[in-house]
Design an enzyme around this catalytic site. Sequence first.
Site, mmCIF file in Angstrom:
data_model
loop_
_atom_site.group_PDB
_atom_site.id
_atom_site.type_symbol
_atom_site.label_atom_id
_atom_site.label_comp_id
_atom_site.label_asym_id
_atom_site.label_seq_id
_atom_site.Cartn_x
_atom_site.Cartn_y
_atom_site.Cartn_z
ATOM 1 N N SER A 1 0.823 -1.214 0.000
ATOM 2 C CA SER A 1 0.000 0.000 0.000
ATOM 3 C C SER A 1 0.849 1.253 0.000
ATOM 4 O O SER A 1 1.941 1.282 0.603
ATOM 5 C CB SER A 1 -0.900 -0.001 1.238
ATOM 6 O OG SER A 1 -1.560 1.235 1.398
ATOM 7 N N TYR B 1 -2.693 0.418 10.156
ATOM 8 C CA TYR B 1 -2.810 -0.319 8.886
ATOM 9 C C TYR B 1 -1.536 -0.168 8.066
ATOM 10 O O TYR B 1 -0.943 -1.157 7.606
ATOM 11 C CB TYR B 1 -4.011 0.179 8.087
ATOM 12 C CG TYR B 1 -3.968 -0.236 6.639
ATOM 13 C CD1 TYR B 1 -4.105 -1.571 6.273
ATOM 14 C CD2 TYR B 1 -3.753 0.708 5.627
ATOM 15 C CE1 TYR B 1 -4.040 -1.961 4.943
ATOM 16 C CE2 TYR B 1 -3.690 0.320 4.304
ATOM 17 C CZ TYR B 1 -3.833 -1.009 3.958
ATOM 18 O OH TYR B 1 -3.762 -1.395 2.648
ATOM 19 N N LYS C 1 1.700 -2.979 6.853
ATOM 20 C CA LYS C 1 2.261 -3.198 5.517
ATOM 21 C C LYS C 1 3.775 -2.986 5.514
ATOM 22 O O LYS C 1 4.515 -3.713 4.839
ATOM 23 C CB LYS C 1 1.581 -2.269 4.505
ATOM 24 C CG LYS C 1 0.107 -2.565 4.275
ATOM 25 C CD LYS C 1 -0.102 -3.945 3.670
ATOM 26 C CE LYS C 1 -1.551 -4.196 3.308
ATOM 27 N NZ LYS C 1 -1.777 -5.517 2.688
#
Length: 339
Positions: free
Chosen positions: A117, A141, A145
Amino acid sequence: MKVLVTGGAGYIGSTVASACIDAGITPVILDNLSTGSADFVQDRIFYQGDVGSSRLLAQIFADHPDIEATIHCAALASVEDSVRDPLAYYRENVAKTTTLLEALLAYGCHRLIFSSSAAIYRADGQPAISESAAIGATSPYGRTKVMAEQMFADVSASSPLRVISLRYFNPIGADPRMRSGRPGGRSTHALGLLIQAYQHGAPFKILGDRYETRDGTGLRDYVHVWDLALGHVAALRRFDTLLPPHGEHRYEAINLGSGNGATVRELVAAFESVVGRRVRVQQVGPRAGDVPGAYARTDKATELLGWHPTLTLPDGIRSALEWAASEAGKHHVLVPVQN
């Protein structure tokens, strides 16, 4: 060619699986259906279960020893939810990925394409982001990643594993053949919220207007999900050329985006041009974990994968609306209000 697609019943994973099928590649799908849809895996090889299950992974590789690569899309993917419940994100996106890696090494599947991402990049005010930009995720989040990418780089340096991390920007739209799209229900992304507001005749809330962008609203790179899916097919096709089995170079990160940025107000204007009517907006405060935003430099994807986006922001809006209309028909929810 046969590939394992984790999260292959989700919005992105199912579209990637469709692109693989269209390219003559057979997907074997693993999904626990916590956010994915059983409708998206009909007539496909499908295992319902968790990517963190060693037993299920062993069964999949026993049933399909000819799997040549894995596309790892299984993850929780809401910035807002990750701020509220970070532990769930570290468990699902990091801890369970270690189990997947152990299985890939145990069963000799050494090609991995990872759904990463743009949320990993540091918000430093630079509008165009290349793969060499500073890493500094601002949400749990995004940090999951980052941790996954670091793990892949470390493991690939000490094992036969080879990894391509595809760093997505902001996927929108649906499969052009309407095989899948973003599921209905609660949305946390701008276009989904805009469509919901349009369907219900409610104002669309613009979250923050004091960012350092051309109109003060957040800037995002909206890439059509079908272009994104084709990027995975290109990575599969060029995998061994890019990362030779016996070469020293075993890890690569590549941006997948449209290469253009649109602010939230510009997204609203594009939406209005597609639907042919004005949309009411309401200015509110920013959301926890949000950043001013940026857009992708896609030179590397073009050079290494021969990939470039072909679909536009209005294309993405049109296909998202078509998918939303089909979902409305299935579930008897409100359809767009006309004045």
